[in-house]
Scaffold this motif. Structure first.
Motif, PDB file in Angstrom:
ATOM      1  N   PRO A   1      -7.220   6.740  -1.213  1.00  0.00           N
ATOM      2  CA  PRO A   1      -6.270   5.904  -0.471  1.00  0.00           C
ATOM      3  C   PRO A   1      -6.414   4.428  -0.887  1.00  0.00           C
ATOM      4  O   PRO A   1      -7.478   4.029  -1.360  1.00  0.00           O
ATOM      5  CB  PRO A   1      -6.708   6.079   0.977  1.00  0.00           C
ATOM      6  CG  PRO A   1      -8.146   6.476   0.906  1.00  0.00           C
ATOM      7  CD  PRO A   1      -8.286   7.277  -0.353  1.00  0.00           C
ATOM      8  N   ASP A   2      -5.341   3.677  -0.772  1.00  0.00           N
ATOM      9  CA  ASP A   2      -5.467   2.231  -0.988  1.00  0.00           C
ATOM     10  C   ASP A   2      -5.399   1.481   0.340  1.00  0.00           C
ATOM     11  O   ASP A   2      -5.347   0.251   0.381  1.00  0.00           O
ATOM     12  CB  ASP A   2      -4.426   1.721  -1.994  1.00  0.00           C
ATOM     13  CG  ASP A   2      -2.998   2.028  -1.576  1.00  0.00           C
ATOM     14  OD1 ASP A   2      -2.796   2.472  -0.420  1.00  0.00           O
ATOM     15  OD2 ASP A   2      -2.088   1.831  -2.400  1.00  0.00           O
ATOM     16  N   ALA A   3      -5.382   2.231   1.417  1.00  0.00           N
ATOM     17  CA  ALA A   3      -5.442   1.639   2.759  1.00  0.00           C
ATOM     18  C   ALA A   3      -5.937   2.686   3.746  1.00  0.00           C
ATOM     19  O   ALA A   3      -5.649   3.876   3.592  1.00  0.00           O
ATOM     20  CB  ALA A   3      -4.067   1.135   3.178  1.00  0.00           C
ATOM     21  N   VAL A   4      -6.699   2.240   4.743  1.00  0.00           N
ATOM     22  CA  VAL A   4      -7.135   3.134   5.828  1.00  0.00           C
ATOM     23  C   VAL A   4      -6.733   2.516   7.145  1.00  0.00           C
ATOM     24  O   VAL A   4      -6.980   1.333   7.383  1.00  0.00           O
ATOM     25  CB  VAL A   4      -8.663   3.278   5.939  1.00  0.00           C
ATOM     26  CG1 VAL A   4      -9.020   4.612   6.565  1.00  0.00           C
ATOM     27  CG2 VAL A   4      -9.330   3.061   4.628  1.00  0.00           C
ATOM     28  N   PHE A   5      -6.165   3.329   7.958  1.00  0.00           N
ATOM     29  CA  PHE A   5      -5.781   2.916   9.303  1.00  0.00           C
ATOM     30  C   PHE A   5      -6.726   3.666  10.239  1.00  0.00           C
ATOM     31  O   PHE A   5      -6.730   4.898  10.264  1.00  0.00           O
ATOM     32  CB  PHE A   5      -4.325   3.318   9.537  1.00  0.00           C
ATOM     33  CG  PHE A   5      -3.709   2.790  10.800  1.00  0.00           C
ATOM     34  CD1 PHE A   5      -4.378   1.909  11.641  1.00  0.00           C
ATOM     35  CD2 PHE A   5      -2.418   3.176  11.162  1.00  0.00           C
ATOM     36  CE1 PHE A   5      -3.787   1.416  12.796  1.00  0.00           C
ATOM     37  CE2 PHE A   5      -1.810   2.697  12.324  1.00  0.00           C
ATOM     38  CZ  PHE A   5      -2.500   1.818  13.139  1.00  0.00           C
TER      39      PHE A   5
ATOM     40  N   ARG B   1       0.855  -1.186   0.000  1.00  0.00           N
ATOM     41  CA  ARG B   1       0.000   0.000   0.000  1.00  0.00           C
ATOM     42  C   ARG B   1       0.891   1.236   0.000  1.00  0.00           C
ATOM     43  O   ARG B   1       1.907   1.276   0.704  1.00  0.00           O
ATOM     44  CB  ARG B   1      -0.899   0.009   1.250  1.00  0.00           C
ATOM     45  CG  ARG B   1      -1.681  -1.260   1.406  1.00  0.00           C
ATOM     46  CD  ARG B   1      -2.565  -1.506   0.199  1.00  0.00           C
ATOM     47  NE  ARG B   1      -2.929  -2.903   0.104  1.00  0.00           N
ATOM     48  CZ  ARG B   1      -4.069  -3.327  -0.419  1.00  0.00           C
ATOM     49  NH1 ARG B   1      -4.935  -2.468  -0.935  1.00  0.00           N
ATOM     50  NH2 ARG B   1      -4.315  -4.618  -0.479  1.00  0.00           N
ATOM     51  N   GLN B   2       0.487   2.220  -0.779  1.00  0.00           N
ATOM     52  CA  GLN B   2       1.296   3.428  -0.898  1.00  0.00           C
ATOM     53  C   GLN B   2       0.560   4.635  -0.337  1.00  0.00           C
ATOM     54  O   GLN B   2       1.166   5.599   0.101  1.00  0.00           O
ATOM     55  CB  GLN B   2       1.573   3.748  -2.388  1.00  0.00           C
ATOM     56  CG  GLN B   2       1.952   2.560  -3.222  1.00  0.00           C
ATOM     57  CD  GLN B   2       3.447   2.333  -3.216  1.00  0.00           C
ATOM     58  OE1 GLN B   2       4.190   3.142  -2.676  1.00  0.00           O
ATOM     59  NE2 GLN B   2       3.899   1.236  -3.811  1.00  0.00           N
ATOM     60  N   ARG B   3      -0.763   4.576  -0.422  1.00  0.00           N
ATOM     61  CA  ARG B   3      -1.554   5.734  -0.002  1.00  0.00           C
ATOM     62  C   ARG B   3      -2.374   5.354   1.227  1.00  0.00           C
ATOM     63  O   ARG B   3      -3.535   4.949   1.126  1.00  0.00           O
ATOM     64  CB  ARG B   3      -2.451   6.196  -1.154  1.00  0.00           C
ATOM     65  CG  ARG B   3      -1.661   6.660  -2.384  1.00  0.00           C
ATOM     66  CD  ARG B   3      -2.547   7.164  -3.488  1.00  0.00           C
ATOM     67  NE  ARG B   3      -3.607   6.211  -3.857  1.00  0.00           N
ATOM     68  CZ  ARG B   3      -3.408   5.120  -4.569  1.00  0.00           C
ATOM     69  NH1 ARG B   3      -2.204   4.812  -5.027  1.00  0.00           N
ATOM     70  NH2 ARG B   3      -4.415   4.316  -4.846  1.00  0.00           N
ATOM     71  N   ILE B   4      -1.715   5.497   2.352  1.00  0.00           N
ATOM     72  CA  ILE B   4      -2.306   5.062   3.613  1.00  0.00           C
ATOM     73  C   ILE B   4      -2.913   6.250   4.348  1.00  0.00           C
ATOM     74  O   ILE B   4      -2.186   7.140   4.794  1.00  0.00           O
ATOM     75  CB  ILE B   4      -1.231   4.402   4.495  1.00  0.00           C
ATOM     76  CG1 ILE B   4      -0.604   3.220   3.732  1.00  0.00           C
ATOM     77  CG2 ILE B   4      -1.821   3.955   5.817  1.00  0.00           C
ATOM     78  CD1 ILE B   4       0.639   2.647   4.393  1.00  0.00           C
ATOM     79  N   ALA B   5      -4.235   6.249   4.465  1.00  0.00           N
ATOM     80  CA  ALA B   5      -4.914   7.343   5.173  1.00  0.00           C
ATOM     81  C   ALA B   5      -5.119   6.953   6.638  1.00  0.00           C
ATOM     82  O   ALA B   5      -5.140   5.776   6.986  1.00  0.00           O
ATOM     83  CB  ALA B   5      -6.257   7.630   4.532  1.00  0.00           C
ATOM     84  N   LEU B   6      -5.256   7.976   7.455  1.00  0.00           N
ATOM     85  CA  LEU B   6      -5.488   7.742   8.885  1.00  0.00           C
ATOM     86  C   LEU B   6      -6.817   8.361   9.289  1.00  0.00           C
ATOM     87  O   LEU B   6      -7.108   9.497   8.918  1.00  0.00           O
ATOM     88  CB  LEU B   6      -4.352   8.369   9.701  1.00  0.00           C
ATOM     89  CG  LEU B   6      -4.469   8.314  11.237  1.00  0.00           C
ATOM     90  CD1 LEU B   6      -4.334   6.881  11.750  1.00  0.00           C
ATOM     91  CD2 LEU B   6      -3.423   9.210  11.899  1.00  0.00           C
TER      92      LEU B   6
END
Lengths: 326, 326
Positions: free
Chosen positions: B235-239, B174-179
Motif C-alpha cells: 500500500p502507499d497509504a494506510v488508514f 495515493r492509489q493503494r489505500i489499505a485499511l
DNA sequence: CTGAAAGCGCTTACAG
DNA sequence: CTGAAAGCGCTTACAG
C-alpha cells in the motif's frame, strides 16, 4: 418486585428467601428449590441499596485518580478493577483533575456509606482537609506512600529508581543530565528529585538542571524540553518523570533536528505501552502498574475486613528497560 | 451518627432535620439555625444509602467502557465525569475488557437500584443477554448508535468520515489505500469500512486491502502493518481505525526504513493527544470526545428525569486534521 | 411551620 | 429448619 412478593409466590417467609439469596445452607433443599423457582419466575433481583443499608457494607471501592487520561493511571485502574471483581467489589471512579471540590464530593461518599474504602492516586496527602474527610475509613495510597498518614501504601523505591536512571545515563557517557520533574506536591516527585540529585553528587557531576511541569501530558513535556534547550550548555540527556512527558520532549527534539540518542538521550519513567512505538523506542524505568492496582485492592479489602489491622507499606520492584533512546 | 441523634441535639424532630438537609425553605430560620448548629457540632453526614433507598434515586451513573487504557475512552470518560458532577451525579466505572461476565455483574446494578442509568461505550449491542439486562432502564450508547436498540445515542457519521479520509489520501496521490479495521462486532467498524469501500468504488480504485485487529492497542497496530507489508503490491497509504493503531503501524514503518509520508502515508482516527507527538505528527479524523461524554450525560439524565421521553440520536461533527503523516 | 408515623427492601437475632 | 418482628437511616404524605 420485592423479597416480600417472592416470598408470597414461593409460599415461604421473606427471611427464608433472604437465606436462599445469601446461600445459607441451613435451608431445606425442597424449600430452597421452591424459592429458586419463584425467583426465576418473576425474574427477581434484590435491591442492593436495601441490602447495603442493612448490612452496612456496600462492596464498593472509591478510586481517586488525578488524571485518567494518563496511561499510567489507566493501567493501574485496570489492575484495581480486575482484583476488585475477584472479591465481588465494584469501582467508583473519581477523576479528580486534582480539583479539591470534586475530591471532597467523592470522599463524602465514605461517610455516606456508599463506599467501603478508598484508593488514592493523587496527592491528597497535602490537602489537609481531605485527609480529615477520609478520617478512619480504610485507605490505601497507590504509587505514593506518605508514612505521615494513617494509610497503607503500595509504591516503588522512587529515590533509588531515579538514581539508577542517572547512573544508566552516565554509563552512556552523558555528563549533562537534565530532569523534567512534575509538581512537587507529589511525594514521588520529591523522592525522585532527591534520587537524581544524590546520583549527580556521587558522580561528581556539576550540571544539574530541573524543569517542572504542572500537568503530566505531552504538551507540558514539549514545553519543558523547549525551555531546557534555551540555555547553554544544552543537556546531553533528559530524564523525564513520566513516559508521557518524555514523548512530548522527543517530539521537540525531532523538530529541532536533534538525533536521539546521539545528540541527546531520553529516559522515561512508568513503562507505558506507547514507549514501545516512539522513534526511537523509549528507554524507561518500569513501574509494576498492574501489580500496584492488585496489591492496593488486596490491602484495602484486608483493612475493610479487619479494621484494627496495622497499616502496611509495600515497596514493589521497578525495572530499567533499555530501548533505543539512551 | 444518625438523623435521629441530630434531631435530639437540636431539640426538633427528625423530619425537620431532614427538611433542613434538603434545603426545603418551609423551615423557620430560627429552627433552621438550631439544626445547622447541631449538624456542625456532631459533624453529621447523612447516610446516603438510606436516602437513596427511600427516594429510589441513587444519583449514580454506570459507565461501561471496553478498555479504559485506550485514550479515546479516557477522554470521553473525562467529559462524562465533568458533566455528571455538574448535575450532582457520580460515576461507576466498568472497564469491561468486553468480558460478558463482568459486564453483566455491573449491569445488575441497574436492577439492584445502585445506578440510575448506563452509558455504554462497548458493543453490548451484539450481546443479546446484556441488552435484556438493561431492559427499560435509561441507556445511552456513546460513540456507537445502533437504532435497533431502545437506547439514545451520541455518535458521528462514521461512514461519511471514513469516506472523507479516503478522499483525503487520494488527493495526496495515493492509489493503494489499505485499511486497518477493528472488530466487526462494533457497529462503527462496519460503518467505517462501508465508507471506505464506498469511496474506493467512487474513485474507481481497485486496490482494497483490509486487515483486522482484535485489540485497539499499539501491538495490534504493529502486527497488522507487518501483514499489510507482506503482500505485493504494498500500500502507499494506510488508514487506521484509531490513532493508537496508527501509532503501532508507524513504528513498524520506521523500523523497515520507510519514509512517512513519502513512501507511505498514515491517517488515524480519534484525534487523541499522542498523535501530536509522533514522528511525523499524525493526520487524523477527530471525534469530539469530550463532547461525546457531555452530551451522553445530558441525554441520560434527561431520560432519568423523564422516562417516557423518546430516545434521541445525536450526530456530532467530526473534523479532518492534516498534520505531517499524509 | 412542625411532628408522629409509615414505609423504602432488605437481614438477622430470637423463638419455636 | 423456618417465621414474626425489629431495625438499618432516611423521606414524605398527613394532620395539626
Amino acid at each position: 418486585m420485592s423479597i416480600e412478593k417472592v416470598a408470597k409466590i414461593a409460599g415461604v417467609s421473606a427471611a427464608t428467601v433472604s437465606r436462599v439469596l445469601n446461600d445459607q445452607h441451613i435451608v431445606k433443599p425442597a424449600t430452597r428449590d421452591k424459592v429458586l423457582a419463584a425467583i426465576a419466575q418473576c425474574n427477581y433481583q434484590p435491591n442492593l441499596l436495601a441490602r447495603q443499608l442493612r448490612t452496612s457494607r456496600s462492596r464498593m471501592l472509591l478510586v481517586l485518580v488525578s488524571n485518567i487520561t494518563n496511561p499510567f493511571c489507566s493501567l493501574v485502574v485496570r489492575g484495581i478493577e480486575e482484583e476488585a471483581e475477584r472479591h465481588g467489589y465494584h469501582i467508583l471512579l473519581c477523576n479528580s483533575e486534582s480539583n479539591p471540590t470534586r475530591e471532597s464530593a467523592y470522599l463524602s461518599l465514605l461517610r455516606g456509606k456508599v463506599v467501603d474504602g478508598v484508593i488514592t492516586m493523587d496527592a491528597v496527602s497535602c490537602l489537609p482537609g481531605l485527609t480529615d474527610m477520609i478520617g478512619d475509613f480504610p485507605w490505601v495510597q497507590c504509587g505514593e506512600g506518605d508514612p505521615e498518614f494513617r494509610a497503607s501504601s503500595v509504591t516503588i523505591d522512587n529515590s533509588q529508581a531515579a538514581s539508577a536512571g542517572v547512573y544508566h545515563l552516565a554509563a552512556k557517557n552523558r555528563q549533562r543530565i537534565a530532569l523534567i520533574n512534575s509538581d512537587m506536591r507529589y511525594l514521588y516527585s520529591q523522592q525522585r528529585e532527591q534520587g537524581y540529585r544524590k546520583a549527580l553528587t556521587e558522580l561528581g557531576f556539576e550540571y544539574c538542571k530541573i524543569e517542572y511541569v504542572e500537568e503530566l501530558d505531552y504538551t507540558a513535556g514539549a514545553k519543558a524540553m523547549e525551555k531546557l534547550l534555551q540555555n547553554a550548555p544544552k543537556p546531553d540527556a533528559v530524564f523525564a518523570i513520566s513516559d508521557v512527558i518524555a514523548g512530548g520532549a522527543m517530539s521537540v527534539l525531532h523538530q529541532q533536528g536533534l538525533h536521539i540518542p546521539n545528540d541527546i538521550a531520553v529516559l522515561g519513567f512508568d513503562g507505558v505501552p506507547f514507549g514501545e512505538v516512539t522513534t526511537p523506542p523509549l528507554s524507561t524505568i518500569v513501574q509494576p502498574m498492574h501489580q500496584f492496582g492488585i496489591r492496593s485492592v488486596q490491602l484495602l479489602i484486608n483493612k475493610i475486613k479487619h479494621p484494627q489491622l496495622d497499616d502496611s507499606h509495600e515497596i514493589l520492584e521497578w525495572q530499567l528497560i533499555e530501548r533505543g533512546s539512551t
